[in-house]
Write a protein that holds these residues in place. Structure first.
Motif, PDB file in Angstrom:
ATOM      1  N   LEU A 152      52.154  50.847  39.587  1.00 33.98           N
ATOM      2  CA  LEU A 152      51.731  49.470  39.311  1.00 33.98           C
ATOM      3  C   LEU A 152      50.835  49.377  38.096  1.00 33.98           C
ATOM      4  N   ARG A 153      50.387  50.512  37.570  1.00 35.69           N
ATOM      5  CA  ARG A 153      49.608  50.572  36.329  1.00 35.69           C
ATOM      6  C   ARG A 153      48.356  49.686  36.363  1.00 35.69           C
ATOM      7  N   GLY A 154      47.720  49.608  37.510  1.00 34.71           N
ATOM      8  CA  GLY A 154      46.499  48.824  37.620  1.00 34.71           C
ATOM      9  C   GLY A 154      46.718  47.334  37.784  1.00 34.71           C
ATOM     10  N   HIS A 155      47.964  46.899  37.848  1.00 36.67           N
ATOM     11  CA  HIS A 155      48.262  45.467  37.974  1.00 36.67           C
ATOM     12  C   HIS A 155      48.227  45.025  39.436  1.00 36.67           C
ATOM     13  N   ARG A 156      48.179  43.717  39.605  1.00 30.54           N
ATOM     14  CA  ARG A 156      48.155  43.090  40.924  1.00 30.54           C
ATOM     15  C   ARG A 156      49.469  42.387  41.166  1.00 30.54           C
TER      16      ARG A 156
ATOM     17  N   VAL B 273      54.639  54.649  45.772  1.00 36.86           N
ATOM     18  CA  VAL B 273      54.036  53.414  45.268  1.00 36.86           C
ATOM     19  C   VAL B 273      52.561  53.709  45.025  1.00 36.86           C
ATOM     20  N   SER B 274      52.068  53.425  43.798  1.00 37.22           N
ATOM     21  CA  SER B 274      50.703  53.858  43.478  1.00 37.22           C
ATOM     22  C   SER B 274      50.047  52.961  42.435  1.00 37.22           C
ATOM     23  N   ASN B 275      48.716  53.063  42.380  1.00 38.55           N
ATOM     24  CA  ASN B 275      47.904  52.610  41.239  1.00 38.55           C
ATOM     25  C   ASN B 275      47.898  51.112  40.990  1.00 38.55           C
ATOM     26  N   GLY B 276      47.560  50.330  41.996  1.00 35.87           N
ATOM     27  CA  GLY B 276      47.451  48.898  41.772  1.00 35.87           C
ATOM     28  C   GLY B 276      46.951  48.193  43.008  1.00 35.87           C
ATOM     29  N   SER B 277      47.120  46.874  43.057  1.00 37.39           N
ATOM     30  CA  SER B 277      46.677  46.084  44.195  1.00 37.39           C
ATOM     31  C   SER B 277      47.769  45.124  44.629  1.00 37.39           C
TER      32      SER B 277
ATOM     33  N   VAL C 244      46.209  52.526  46.253  1.00 42.53           N
ATOM     34  CA  VAL C 244      46.581  51.111  46.263  1.00 42.53           C
ATOM     35  C   VAL C 244      45.553  50.337  47.081  1.00 42.53           C
ATOM     36  N   ALA C 245      45.129  49.182  46.582  1.00 40.86           N
ATOM     37  CA  ALA C 245      44.260  48.262  47.326  1.00 40.86           C
ATOM     38  C   ALA C 245      45.136  47.155  47.893  1.00 40.86           C
TER      39      ALA C 245
END
Length: 298
Positions: free
Chosen positions: A91-95, A117-121, A174-175
């Motif tokens: 997700l590259r830090g995206h929401r 699935v990783s790295n985002g919210s 992931v958040a």
């Protein structure tokens, strides 16, 4: 709902530290959904994905989005499995988020395996919304019409075979903020780690299949379960599962009854978890066994 700033702060250091690899951008359309990822490979987001709710003039109410997803993975028998092909969704830090009720954030169709699935919210709302749903409904008798967060599937024992096949899906860094379930995973050897998962209801994670690992997460629920088997984490037919180094928290009135429910899950290890506002560590139902150690209460 808004994702609390502290959730992003919790994940931000690991997001920044994650390596940047070559990937295929997820193709968006209508500024609300993404096209389905239909083949193995590395994918990444270049921007946030946001789906607003829409008003139905004729019904004089907001339209439900039940069964729809913001990001969908569907490569069936064409990927995954023993050859090691996989989907890596960064997700590259995206929401990704929706105010349309009862949507799924990231969803799989068919027998997807080796998905990360990783790295985002992820933020979804509504009683049956799910942040990440990857169900491996294979040939071992899992109902083909299974829908995430419906307890009639969560609380029933598995078919006699007791094996779902290897899926090896991973959710990490992931958040997630959801109205229903945070994460629903099916199949053997799935992993949830290094994430923050917060839900309005009483159950944050449901997983079935052998070898499930849930570690190094902050897991928050705001509801208290009313069902016989409700718990913050529900594991079904999860022989050899490991639940360790998690903070499991109930917020709201009173306390949550149980942190972890085991349904026909033998040889489970529950290690070094921190509980806040929760009465019981483990509930055992059916043919279960567990080694529990290192639990702290705050």
């Amino acid at each position: 709902m808004k994702i609390l700033p502290r959730l992003l702060l919790t994940c931000l250091p690991t997001l920044l530290a994650a390596p940047v690899l070559a990937c295929e951008p997820v193709e968006l359309y209508a500024a609300a959904k993404a096209k389905t990822m239909r083949k193995p490979g590395s994918y990444c987001l270049r921007s946030d994905v946001s789906r607003p709710r829409t008003f139905d003039i004729h019904a004089a109410s907001f339209k439900t989005a039940a069964g729809e997803a913001l990001l969908t993975i569907d490569y069936g028998s064409r990927g995954g499995g023993a050859d090691g092909r996989r989907v890596d969704l960064d997700l590259r830090g995206h929401r990704i988020g929706s105010t349309a009720p009862d949507m799924l954030g990231v969803r799989s169709f068919g027998m997807v395996r080796n998905v990360r699935v990783s790295n985002g919210s992820i933020e979804v709302t509504g009683d049956t919304s799910v942040g990440v749903s990857m169900l491996y409904a294979g040939a071992q008798g899992m109902p083909g019409g299974l829908y995430p967060s419906l307890p009639q599937f969560e609380d029933a024992p598995a078919p006699a075979s007791g094996s779902w096949g290897d899926s090896a899906n991973v959710v990490e860094r992931v958040a997630i903020r959801a109205g229903g379930r945070g994460v629903v995973l099916g199949g053997d050897n799935n992993v949830i780690r290094d994430s923050t998962i917060e839900v309005d209801g009483p159950v944050a994670i449901f997983a079935y299949g052998k070898g499930t690992v849930i570690e190094n997460n902050t897991i928050i629920v705001h509801g208290r379960g009313t069902g016989n088997y409700d718990a913050v984490i529900k594991l079904r037919d999860a022989r050899g599962a490991i639940v360790r180094n998690n903070r499991i928290i109930h917020k709201g009135f009173g306390s949550a009854g149980t942190a972890i429910n085991l349904l026909d899950s033998a040889d489970v290890r529950v290690e070094n978890n921190i509980l806040e506002g929760i009465e019981n560590v483990v509930r055992q139902v059916g043919k279960t066994s567990v080694l529990q150690q290192g639990t702290q209460r705050r």
